[in-house]
Design an enzyme around this catalytic site. Structure first.
Site, PDB file in Angstrom:
ATOM      1  N   GLU A   1       0.895  -1.187  -0.111  1.00  0.00           N
ATOM      2  CA  GLU A   1      -0.013  -0.070  -0.108  1.00  0.00           C
ATOM      3  C   GLU A   1       0.685   1.254  -0.170  1.00  0.00           C
ATOM      4  OE1 GLU A   1      -3.748   1.968   2.813  1.00  0.00           O
ATOM      5  OE2 GLU A   1      -2.691  -0.132   3.245  1.00  0.00           O
TER       6      GLU A   1
ATOM      7  N   LYS B   1      -9.175   2.925  -2.383  1.00  0.00           N
ATOM      8  CA  LYS B   1      -9.589   2.199  -1.161  1.00  0.00           C
ATOM      9  C   LYS B   1     -11.130   2.637  -0.674  1.00  0.00           C
ATOM     10  CE  LYS B   1      -7.466   0.992   3.118  1.00  0.00           C
ATOM     11  NZ  LYS B   1      -6.128   1.488   4.195  1.00  0.00           N
TER      12      LYS B   1
ATOM     13  N   CYS C   1      -5.527  -3.308   1.729  1.00  0.00           N
ATOM     14  CA  CYS C   1      -5.506  -3.389   3.226  1.00  0.00           C
ATOM     15  C   CYS C   1      -6.798  -3.595   4.082  1.00  0.00           C
ATOM     16  CB  CYS C   1      -4.703  -2.214   3.653  1.00  0.00           C
ATOM     17  SG  CYS C   1      -4.120  -2.285   5.386  1.00  0.00           S
TER      18      CYS C   1
END
Length: 266
Positions: free
Chosen positions: A44, A114, A148
């Site tokens: 990330e 995200k 994540c």
């Protein structure tokens, strides 16, 4: 269809230095290609580093088709390896925590923002994405992307399973004391959703964070096929379409679902 050999680059790079991180990516792509990989996955925010002030992230953010994307396209083309990298994406006035997949021919295949932002730090620095399932085809597999914290929500991974994702790529910045996510949750997600998952972490101290490494590639039978340690490392694993087909044939989870019972979830 042969397995898709995949290199997982567990590294934090150099904080705030895009040029140096591009150099590190070039070197990793060379090693990945020499190791027979068709895909390289980074962590990330690999392009810039993670533990930056929101204003610094905004200053380093680039469009999905910006200079770094073009540079990574050249890296991918030179080495004949697809690349999934994390970076801050600027779109208009918004900055997203994003991950982009570049094909081995250097062409952009998919860009994901995200959707679940972790903690005050990310919520101050980024705008959340609103498209939960982003996919592309590579090496005979349907590739999905998330980042994540997204993988910790069972609904997001199940959405990918129902959309036909075979291999889920998850660049991450997973920190102490949450290492159980890498050690336990990710293999379970792969098993319950019948897919491969590559979970690729940062490592070591960075600002206020301590990243734990432990990157892994988990398969649909719940087995962790490769696992990195706690330091900088390039590890290899394979996503095998034949194993995936065999596992899906014998595992009834997705066939035995009863969606009519789950209305309360939405």
């Amino acid at each position: 269809m042969p397995p898709l050999r995949t290199a997982l680059l567990q590294s934090s790079g150099r904080l705030g230095d895009t040029a140096e991180n591009l150099k590190a990516l070039e070197e990793a792509a060379s090693r990945a290609a020499q190791g027979g990989a068709g895909l390289l996955v980074t962590s990330e925010m690999f392009l810039t580093g993670y533990a930056l002030a929101p204003q610094d992230i905004a200053g380093l953010a680039e469009p999905a088709d910006g200079m770094s994307a073009r540079a990574i396209g050249e890296i991918a083309r030179r080495h004949g390896v697809a690349v999934l990298y994390g970076y801050p994406e600027r779109s208009g006035d918004a900055v997203y925590n994003a991950a982009q997949l570049i094909g081995p021919d250097g062409e952009r295949l998919a860009n994901y923002r995200k959707t679940h932002l972790f903690g005050c730090f990310e919520q101050e620095a980024f705008t959340p994405g609103d498209v939960p399932v982003v996919q592309a085809d590579l090496g005979g597999l349907r590739i999905g992307i998330m980042i994540c914290y997204d993988v910790e929500f069972p609904e997001t991974v199940r959405a990918h399973a129902l959309a036909g994702t075979d291999f889920l790529l998850v660049p991450t910045a997973q920190m102490h004391p949450f290492q159980f996510v890498a050690e336990q949750l990710v293999p379970v997600r792969a098993f319950e959703n019948q897919m491969y998952i590559a979970y690729v972490n940062r490592t070591g101290p960075e600002g206020e964070f301590e990243f734990v490494g432990l990157s892994c590639l988990a398969s649909p039978d719940g087995v962790t096929r490769t696992r990195a340690g706690r330091g900088e490392e390039l590890v290899f694993g394979e996503a095998d379409p034949e194993l995936l087909h065999a596992s899906r044939t014998t595992n009834p989870y997705l066939r035995d679902r009863r969606p009519g019972l789950y209305a309360s979830l939405v």
